[in-house]
Design an enzyme around this catalytic site. Structure first.
Site: not given
Length: 93
Positions: A62, A64, A81, A83, A92
């Site tokens: 991920c 992010c 992912c 996640c 998401c």
């Protein structure tokens, strides 16, 4: 509204990984009832980040989150992912 990813952003990942991650994202959301971000440019930035991690680590970590050691995070699989957060909350970032 988020910035639209640039051509340079798109070139940071291989075309093969980008195609793979777009296919994965579309397939996963269709099968799981998961929602993508309502701003398409955020979804695109996410897919680019996933593709870059596939190129670098072989897995879609991920993009992010901040990781002190991405290679170690890949081993734990918590942030691969989809996640844990995505599986739990069905959307998401």
């Amino acid at each position: 509204m988020a910035d639209v990813p640039s051509a340079d952003d798109r070139e940071e990942a291989s075309e093969k990984s980008l195609n793979r991650m777009w296919k994965f994202v579309r397939s996963y959301t269709a099968k799981s009832g998961t929602f993508l971000h309502p701003q398409p440019e955020i979804t695109e930035a996410l897919v680019i980040g996933l593709a870059k991690h596939v190129d670098e680590f072989g897995r879609p970590l991920c993009p992010c989150n901040f990781y002190e050691d991405k290679a170690e995070e890949v081993k734990s699989s918590t942030w691969i992912c989809p996640c844990d957060e995505m599986q739990k909350w069905k959307y998401c970032h």
